[in-house]
Design an enzyme around this catalytic site. Structure first.
Site, PDB file in Angstrom:
ATOM      1  N   SER A 119     -56.042  10.459 -12.227  1.00 17.02           N
ATOM      2  CA  SER A 119     -54.626  10.743 -12.425  1.00 17.02           C
ATOM      3  C   SER A 119     -54.410  11.139 -13.885  1.00 17.02           C
ATOM      4  O   SER A 119     -54.910  10.478 -14.798  1.00 17.02           O
ATOM      5  CB  SER A 119     -53.800   9.493 -12.095  1.00 17.02           C
ATOM      6  OG  SER A 119     -52.436   9.713 -12.370  1.00 17.02           O
ATOM      7  N   GLY A 122     -55.003  16.667 -14.996  1.00 20.38           N
ATOM      8  CA  GLY A 122     -54.521  18.039 -14.988  1.00 20.38           C
ATOM      9  C   GLY A 122     -54.712  18.761 -13.671  1.00 20.38           C
ATOM     10  O   GLY A 122     -54.649  19.994 -13.628  1.00 20.38           O
ATOM     11  N   SER A 124     -52.800  18.935 -10.804  1.00 26.28           N
ATOM     12  CA  SER A 124     -51.631  19.680 -10.322  1.00 26.28           C
ATOM     13  C   SER A 124     -51.337  20.874 -11.208  1.00 26.28           C
ATOM     14  O   SER A 124     -50.969  21.954 -10.719  1.00 26.28           O
ATOM     15  CB  SER A 124     -50.402  18.757 -10.246  1.00 26.28           C
ATOM     16  OG  SER A 124     -50.603  17.731  -9.299  1.00 26.28           O
ATOM     17  N   ARG A 164     -56.275   5.719   2.173  1.00 28.04           N
ATOM     18  CA  ARG A 164     -56.769   6.814   1.332  1.00 28.04           C
ATOM     19  C   ARG A 164     -57.703   7.716   2.134  1.00 28.04           C
ATOM     20  O   ARG A 164     -57.638   8.945   2.026  1.00 28.04           O
ATOM     21  CB  ARG A 164     -57.510   6.258   0.109  1.00 28.04           C
ATOM     22  CG  ARG A 164     -56.611   5.723  -1.008  1.00 28.04           C
ATOM     23  CD  ARG A 164     -57.466   5.183  -2.141  1.00 28.04           C
ATOM     24  NE  ARG A 164     -56.681   4.613  -3.220  1.00 28.04           N
ATOM     25  CZ  ARG A 164     -56.273   5.274  -4.297  1.00 28.04           C
ATOM     26  NH1 ARG A 164     -56.559   6.553  -4.412  1.00 28.04           N
ATOM     27  NH2 ARG A 164     -55.588   4.668  -5.239  1.00 28.04           N
ATOM     28  N   ASN A 167     -55.664   9.754   4.451  1.00 30.55           N
ATOM     29  CA  ASN A 167     -54.950  10.751   3.661  1.00 30.55           C
ATOM     30  C   ASN A 167     -55.823  11.977   3.423  1.00 30.55           C
ATOM     31  O   ASN A 167     -55.405  13.123   3.644  1.00 30.55           O
ATOM     32  CB  ASN A 167     -54.514  10.129   2.335  1.00 30.55           C
ATOM     33  CG  ASN A 167     -53.792  11.109   1.433  1.00 30.55           C
ATOM     34  OD1 ASN A 167     -52.770  11.684   1.788  1.00 30.55           O
ATOM     35  ND2 ASN A 167     -54.333  11.313   0.239  1.00 30.55           N
ATOM     36  N   SER A 191     -58.503  11.951  -4.714  1.00 31.67           N
ATOM     37  CA  SER A 191     -59.614  11.800  -3.757  1.00 31.67           C
ATOM     38  C   SER A 191     -60.786  11.064  -4.404  1.00 31.67           C
ATOM     39  O   SER A 191     -61.834  11.649  -4.647  1.00 31.67           O
ATOM     40  CB  SER A 191     -60.058  13.160  -3.217  1.00 31.67           C
ATOM     41  OG  SER A 191     -60.162  14.138  -4.226  1.00 31.67           O
ATOM     42  N   GLY A 240     -54.586  -1.559  -7.169  1.00 30.24           N
ATOM     43  CA  GLY A 240     -55.493  -0.581  -6.581  1.00 30.24           C
ATOM     44  C   GLY A 240     -55.375   0.795  -7.206  1.00 30.24           C
ATOM     45  O   GLY A 240     -55.511   1.808  -6.506  1.00 30.24           O
TER      46      GLY A 240
END
Length: 287
Positions: A119, A122, A124, A164, A167, A191, A240
């Site tokens: 997270s 970069g 997105s 996850r 997802n 991921s 988490g």
């Protein structure tokens, strides 16, 4: 005068109104009682459980306006029904227009650019910049952003390991459809688990799965913290969280790896340029 035969004839029972199974189940579990049920104890001792709201109009109305607790029960019933093994009596139906035809029409080759990383690394930003660059070149692309998908397709999933995995599975299936349509599908998700990314790669056995690893350090991502999530995770308000109390498994054989330089992340245009160059070299941007 009323015919004696008609007077002696018992009243015809009304046909019950059938409601969905899950709704009936939820109503039974919520403990509904029907005051008009003929099995009501006339002595005032209470009522018996009524099996279905469909046989009592008053109960049917109450069912439609049931409590949040009953809604929760029904939701669990529906969720359980989704785990029932699906029928094996299904067949693939081929259409006369195939992937090759669509690729010729678009003058490009369908593929999945799967962007993974911590997270704040970069992902997105790269996805949107890459999408814009391809658009200016006249190439059709679509971005599947992890957070955006959790507003709709995956809004029923949390962040435990099982959710996850589901997802990523769903996104992989959708990405495969976009690739089959001839588009450059750009999937941007943390991921974190290697096995889940590899399962998506296995969906596209023709080499059209391109894994892009944004190899940015935890220190850099945490310093940037664009959404304030690392701060919340460090304070124990998010459990988490990848990189803090949940692992991130880096790719072993990704197609593209983008690294920071002296603690600085490359510019979005530079990162997008690397991906575009790869797509050109591999022939995805022309017939």
């Amino acid at each position: 005068m009323v015919d004696a035969r008609l007077a002696a004839r018992p009243p015809r029972p009304r046909a019950p109104v059938r409601l969905p199974f899950a709704a009936s189940t939820a109503t039974r579990r919520a403990g509904w009682r029907c005051p008009r049920d003929p099995r009501v104890d006339s002595s005032g001792g209470g009522t018996f459980p009524f099996p279905s709201p469909g046989r009592c109009p008053r109960l049917a109305v109450a069912h439609r306006n049931r409590s949040p607790a009953a809604n929760l029960v029904e939701g669990k019933a529906l969720k359980m029904s989704s785990t029932v093994p699906k029928s094996s009596n299904i067949f693939w139906h081929d259409c006369p227009v195939g992937k090759t035809d669509r690729q010729k029409l678009l003058k490009q080759k369908g593929c999945v650019v799967w962007i993974t990383g911590l997270s704040g690394s970069g992902k997105s930003t790269l996805a949107c910049t890459l999408g814009r660059e391809l658009h200016t070149r006249g190439k059709l692309a679509y971005v599947l952003d992890g957070d955006n998908l959790r507003h709709g397709l995956n809004k029923d999933l949390g962040f435990n390991a099982e959710d996850r995995a589901e997802n990523i599975r769903r996104v992989g299936e959708v990405a495969k459809l976009f690739s089959d349509a001839g588009l450059v599908c750009i999937a941007s998700l943390i991921s974190p688990y290697r096995r889940d990314r590899e399962s998506c790669r296995a969906m596209l056995s023709d080499g059209s799965f391109i894994e892009v690893f944004l190899n940015m350090s935890l220190e850099l991502c945490e310093a940037r913290d664009p959404k304030g999530l690392y701060k919340l995770a460090r304070a124990g308000k998010i459990k988490g969280f990848t990189g803090i109390d949940d692992p991130y498994e880096a790719p072993l054989n990704c197609e593209i790896e983008i690294k920071e330089a002296d603690g600085v992340c490359p510019s979005p245009s530079d990162m997008a340029g690397q991906v575009v160059t790869y797509l050109e070299e591999k022939g995805f941007l022309h017939e």
